[in-house]
Design a protein around this motif. Structure first.
Motif, mmCIF file in Angstrom:
data_model
loop_
_atom_site.group_PDB
_atom_site.id
_atom_site.type_symbol
_atom_site.label_atom_id
_atom_site.label_comp_id
_atom_site.label_asym_id
_atom_site.label_seq_id
_atom_site.Cartn_x
_atom_site.Cartn_y
_atom_site.Cartn_z
ATOM 1 N N ALA A 33 0.812 -1.218 0.000
ATOM 2 C CA ALA A 33 0.000 0.000 0.000
ATOM 3 C C ALA A 33 0.842 1.262 0.000
ATOM 4 O O ALA A 33 0.542 2.233 -0.716
ATOM 5 C CB ALA A 33 -0.945 -0.009 1.201
ATOM 6 N N ALA A 34 1.906 1.278 0.805
ATOM 7 C CA ALA A 34 2.732 2.482 0.889
ATOM 8 C C ALA A 34 3.469 2.738 -0.421
ATOM 9 O O ALA A 34 3.554 3.879 -0.893
ATOM 10 C CB ALA A 34 3.731 2.345 2.043
ATOM 11 N N LYS A 35 3.994 1.666 -1.007
ATOM 12 C CA LYS A 35 4.701 1.832 -2.284
ATOM 13 C C LYS A 35 3.734 2.246 -3.384
ATOM 14 O O LYS A 35 4.047 3.103 -4.221
ATOM 15 C CB LYS A 35 5.419 0.531 -2.653
ATOM 16 N N ALA A 36 2.528 1.669 -3.385
ATOM 17 C CA ALA A 36 1.529 2.043 -4.378
ATOM 18 C C ALA A 36 1.153 3.505 -4.241
ATOM 19 O O ALA A 36 1.004 4.220 -5.241
ATOM 20 C CB ALA A 36 0.293 1.159 -4.228
ATOM 21 N N ARG A 37 1.007 3.986 -3.009
ATOM 22 C CA ARG A 37 0.635 5.379 -2.783
ATOM 23 C C ARG A 37 1.706 6.322 -3.316
ATOM 24 O O ARG A 37 1.412 7.407 -3.805
ATOM 25 C CB ARG A 37 0.407 5.618 -1.287
ATOM 26 N N ALA A 38 2.964 5.919 -3.222
ATOM 27 C CA ALA A 38 4.063 6.769 -3.680
ATOM 28 C C ALA A 38 4.153 6.827 -5.196
ATOM 29 O O ALA A 38 4.642 7.820 -5.748
ATOM 30 C CB ALA A 38 5.382 6.256 -3.104
ATOM 31 N N HIS A 39 3.688 5.773 -5.885
ATOM 32 C CA HIS A 39 3.894 5.680 -7.325
ATOM 33 C C HIS A 39 2.631 5.826 -8.163
ATOM 34 O O HIS A 39 2.719 6.195 -9.338
ATOM 35 C CB HIS A 39 4.553 4.339 -7.670
ATOM 36 N N VAL A 40 1.476 5.530 -7.584
ATOM 37 C CA VAL A 40 0.229 5.510 -8.350
ATOM 38 C C VAL A 40 -0.691 6.613 -7.854
ATOM 39 O O VAL A 40 -1.044 6.668 -6.667
ATOM 40 C CB VAL A 40 -0.458 4.134 -8.247
ATOM 41 N N ALA A 41 -1.104 7.474 -8.764
ATOM 42 C CA ALA A 41 -1.922 8.624 -8.397
ATOM 43 C C ALA A 41 -3.326 8.201 -7.981
ATOM 44 O O ALA A 41 -3.947 7.363 -8.620
ATOM 45 C CB ALA A 41 -1.999 9.592 -9.568
ATOM 46 N N SER A 42 -3.817 8.818 -6.908
ATOM 47 C CA SER A 42 -5.188 8.568 -6.456
ATOM 48 C C SER A 42 -6.150 9.623 -6.975
ATOM 49 O O SER A 42 -7.367 9.522 -6.761
ATOM 50 C CB SER A 42 -5.244 8.544 -4.922
ATOM 51 N N ALA A 43 -5.612 10.655 -7.637
ATOM 52 C CA ALA A 43 -6.424 11.755 -8.173
ATOM 53 C C ALA A 43 -5.699 12.320 -9.380
ATOM 54 O O ALA A 43 -4.489 12.099 -9.551
ATOM 55 C CB ALA A 43 -6.624 12.827 -7.107
ATOM 56 N N PRO A 44 -6.393 13.054 -10.237
ATOM 57 C CA PRO A 44 -5.729 13.659 -11.398
ATOM 58 C C PRO A 44 -4.587 14.597 -10.980
ATOM 59 O O PRO A 44 -4.638 15.219 -9.908
ATOM 60 C CB PRO A 44 -6.852 14.443 -12.073
ATOM 61 N N LEU A 45 -3.580 14.697 -11.832
ATOM 62 C CA LEU A 45 -2.446 15.569 -11.542
ATOM 63 C C LEU A 45 -2.895 17.007 -11.302
ATOM 64 O O LEU A 45 -2.336 17.699 -10.441
ATOM 65 C CB LEU A 45 -1.438 15.514 -12.698
ATOM 66 N N ALA A 46 -3.903 17.470 -12.020
ATOM 67 C CA ALA A 46 -4.384 18.847 -11.830
ATOM 68 C C ALA A 46 -4.848 19.081 -10.399
ATOM 69 O O ALA A 46 -4.657 20.173 -9.839
ATOM 70 C CB ALA A 46 -5.508 19.145 -12.811
#
Length: 227
Positions: free
Chosen positions: A138-151
């Protein structure tokens, strides 16, 4: 601290950083982003999505007259960041804000005040969940995979940036169009610096800088080659 950690050295050993042995590890991207900090920088620097604190702590060492805030949502990473602040003797100038940077309510609850930062540095999650295989960590995913659009990420960062302050972001080179769209109408004096791992290879990263409230035109800077 229950998870296994390891200590890495940065800035020729001036910074000792304890990081998760299995999770996200700061590296070249963090060094490149922190290097955008002017030596004479004063006021408040915020590292948004700080992880264990690599970017913000390097920025604190580069700019000894500045205060630094490390903004991180993950409790375990925030704990590591606090440990790294103390290990490097920077408690007087560096604070950790455990908050969801995308939530104004969470930012306020953590003690962050909008439009106070002179410099915002960020290395946002680079990937979209539907375009990569997401790690079960979960921690690695949070660092690499966006949970919201970049904007949305950029908008949250700029909410914390003072008028006339500087925003710096490192991102994938192939996301240039998305990066420019995210800052359009929000920053001026935007500059793009391509970063190449080898002179003959395409750029893999970009450093995007901009000033809140500026009307200056876009600049493409000389490429940086790491080899």
């Amino acid at each position: 601290m229950s998870e296994e950690t390891e200590v890495d050295g940065f800035l020729d050993g001036r910074l000792r950083l304890r990081q998760s042995a299995a999770g996200h590890r700061a590296g070249t991207d963090a060094v490149l982003l922190a290097a955008a900090t002017p030596d004479e920088q004063q006021g408040l620097i915020l590292d948004i999505g700080a992880g264990a604190g690599a970017v913000g702590l390097m920025a604190a060492l580069r700019a000894p007259r500045a205060r630094v805030g490390l903004v991180e949502i993950d409790p375990a990473s925030s704990a590591l960041a606090r440990l790294n602040v103390a290990t490097n003797g920077l408690e007087a100038r560096v604070s950790v804000f455990e908050a969801d940077a995308l939530s104004a309510k969470s930012r306020r609850a953590a003690g962050l005040v909008d439009e106070q930062a002179a410099l915002v540095l960020t290395n946002p999650p680079f990937h979209e969940a539907d375009k990569v295989r997401v790690t079960p960590d979960a921690a690695k995913a949070r660092a690499h995979v966006a949970s919201a659009p970049l904007a949305d990420w950029v908008r949250a960062c700029l909410a914390l940036l003072a008028s006339g302050g500087t925003f710096v972001m490192i991102h994938r080179a192939d996301a240039l169009a998305e990066c420019l769209a995210a800052v359009e109408g929000r920053l001026g004096g935007v500059s793009i610096q391509p970063i190449h791992t080898r002179a003959e290879a395409p750029a893999t990263r970009i450093l995007l800088r901009g000033v809140k409230g500026s009307k200056a035109p876009l600049l493409i800077l000389k490429a940086m080659v790491l080899d």
